[in-house]
Design a protein around this motif. Structure first.
Motif, PDB file in Angstrom:
ATOM      1  N   GLU A 133       9.380  -2.269  45.472  1.00 19.25           N
ATOM      2  CA  GLU A 133       8.547  -0.860  45.424  1.00 19.25           C
ATOM      3  C   GLU A 133       9.296   0.178  45.891  1.00 19.25           C
ATOM      4  OE1 GLU A 133       5.456  -3.966  45.146  1.00 19.25           O
ATOM      5  OE2 GLU A 133       6.954  -3.844  46.251  1.00 19.25           O
ATOM      6  N   LYS A 167       7.486  13.642  45.106  1.00 16.41           N
ATOM      7  CA  LYS A 167       6.743  12.291  44.343  1.00 16.41           C
ATOM      8  C   LYS A 167       7.288  11.119  44.659  1.00 16.41           C
ATOM      9  CE  LYS A 167       4.456  11.417  39.953  1.00 16.41           C
ATOM     10  NZ  LYS A 167       4.498  11.751  38.540  1.00 16.41           N
ATOM     11  N   ASP A 168       8.666  11.095  44.277  1.00 13.39           N
ATOM     12  CA  ASP A 168       9.173   9.729  44.414  1.00 13.39           C
ATOM     13  C   ASP A 168      10.099   9.425  45.735  1.00 13.39           C
ATOM     14  OD1 ASP A 168      11.070  11.351  43.358  1.00 13.39           O
ATOM     15  OD2 ASP A 168      11.725  10.073  41.894  1.00 13.39           O
ATOM     16  N   GLY A 217       7.540   2.989  41.282  1.00 17.36           N
ATOM     17  CA  GLY A 217       6.135   2.496  40.773  1.00 17.36           C
ATOM     18  C   GLY A 217       5.175   3.078  41.355  1.00 17.36           C
ATOM     19  N   THR A 218       4.097   2.905  41.241  1.00 17.78           N
ATOM     20  CA  THR A 218       2.748   3.596  41.665  1.00 17.78           C
ATOM     21  C   THR A 218       1.787   2.844  42.424  1.00 17.78           C
ATOM     22  OG1 THR A 218       1.520   2.718  39.404  1.00 17.78           O
ATOM     23  CG2 THR A 218       2.444   4.875  39.268  1.00 17.78           C
ATOM     24  N   ASN A 219       2.049   1.720  43.028  1.00 18.86           N
ATOM     25  CA  ASN A 219       1.092   1.104  43.733  1.00 18.86           C
ATOM     26  C   ASN A 219       1.447   1.394  45.346  1.00 18.86           C
ATOM     27  OD1 ASN A 219      -0.206  -0.225  41.507  1.00 18.86           O
ATOM     28  ND2 ASN A 219       1.443  -1.708  41.460  1.00 18.86           N
ATOM     29  N   LYS A 249       6.498  12.547  53.255  1.00 17.00           N
ATOM     30  CA  LYS A 249       6.747  12.689  51.804  1.00 17.00           C
ATOM     31  C   LYS A 249       7.589  13.664  51.788  1.00 17.00           C
ATOM     32  CE  LYS A 249       3.898   9.755  49.502  1.00 17.00           C
ATOM     33  NZ  LYS A 249       4.175   9.600  47.837  1.00 17.00           N
ATOM     34  N   GLU A 275       1.664   5.211  50.612  1.00 18.64           N
ATOM     35  CA  GLU A 275       0.842   5.429  49.309  1.00 18.64           C
ATOM     36  C   GLU A 275       1.411   5.640  47.867  1.00 18.64           C
ATOM     37  OE1 GLU A 275      -2.505   5.000  49.662  1.00 18.64           O
ATOM     38  OE2 GLU A 275      -2.243   4.797  51.901  1.00 18.64           O
ATOM     39  N   PRO A 276       0.841   5.382  47.065  1.00 22.78           N
ATOM     40  CA  PRO A 276       1.848   5.439  45.643  1.00 22.78           C
ATOM     41  C   PRO A 276       1.737   6.789  45.396  1.00 22.78           C
ATOM     42  CG  PRO A 276      -0.913   5.416  45.455  1.00 22.78           C
ATOM     43  CD  PRO A 276      -0.564   5.006  46.815  1.00 22.78           C
ATOM     44  N   ASN A 277       2.917   7.100  44.372  1.00 25.19           N
ATOM     45  CA  ASN A 277       3.178   8.203  43.817  1.00 25.19           C
ATOM     46  C   ASN A 277       2.221   9.092  43.450  1.00 25.19           C
ATOM     47  OD1 ASN A 277       5.883   7.204  44.336  1.00 25.19           O
ATOM     48  ND2 ASN A 277       6.078   6.614  42.040  1.00 25.19           N
ATOM     49  N   THR A 278       1.833  10.113  44.384  1.00 21.35           N
ATOM     50  CA  THR A 278       0.928  11.131  44.249  1.00 21.35           C
ATOM     51  C   THR A 278       1.567  12.484  44.670  1.00 21.35           C
ATOM     52  OG1 THR A 278      -0.076  10.861  46.539  1.00 21.35           O
ATOM     53  CG2 THR A 278      -0.939   9.507  44.680  1.00 21.35           C
ATOM     54  N   LYS A 279       0.736  13.484  45.005  1.00 18.93           N
ATOM     55  CA  LYS A 279       1.120  14.725  45.414  1.00 18.93           C
ATOM     56  C   LYS A 279       1.923  14.598  46.595  1.00 18.93           C
ATOM     57  CE  LYS A 279      -2.147  17.737  43.084  1.00 18.93           C
ATOM     58  NZ  LYS A 279      -3.132  18.667  43.144  1.00 18.93           N
TER      59      LYS A 279
END
Length: 172
Positions: free
Chosen positions: A88, A49-50, A129-131, A46, A162-166
């Protein structure tokens, strides 16, 4: 007659059975074993976030080399990557690679770029997205040592994102 059959058939069966006494014999039912000098690992790194990198790491056995993505026509098969499109994510730029060795190869009669011991390839993506989702595709590569080249190999992969998290850079 029985002794003659025993003298001809039994050694023949023993030879074809792949017994330890004949290490070069192959079983008729099993395909020949093939040494793959490259072990691949696919991960996600990562960035924010995106955004993330899809990371393809090749661990290469001693005395073998894996070819760069940047090989001229007429040489060995260059490493290449394919990505199955999904809503995605979006590819950002091209696959990057570390710094390969470059040599004048007398067999191919050209300059070749390759990696020894380890190679790292990265593809930057934008996460939409967030999924959670899986990036699927395949890569092709070829390896040689000083005596032989193995046929190019196509490898299918699937990397879970993984989804958009930290991200690593988030401090909250």
């Amino acid at each position: 007659m029985y002794n003659t059959l025993k003298l001809v058939i039994l050694p023949l069966l023993f030879l074809l059975s792949g017994c330890p006494e004949n290490q070069n014999a192959q079983s008729l039912s099993a395909p020949p074993k093939f040494h793959n000098p490259v072990k691949w690992k696919e991960t996600v790194e990562k960035i924010s976030k995106d955004e993330a990198y899809l990371v393809f790491t090749a661990k290469i056995d001693k005395n073998w080399h894996l070819y760069s993505q940047f090989i001229d026509a007429g040489g060995p098969i260059p490493t290449s990557f394919k990505f199955t499109p999904l809503k995605e994510f979006k590819l950002l730029g091209q696959v990057t690679e570390g710094t390969p060795e470059e040599v004048d190869d007398p067999i191919f009669g050209m300059k070749l770029k390759f990696f020894e011991n380890k190679a790292v390839f990265k593809q930057k993506i934008q996460i939409i997205g967030t999924n959670a989702f899986e990036v699927k595709g395949e890569f092709e590569y070829m390896v040689c040592d000083d005596k032989q080249c193995l046929p190019p190999e196509d490898v299918e992969y699937s990397i879970k994102v993984e989804p958009n998290t930290k991200s690593k850079t988030d401090t909250s």
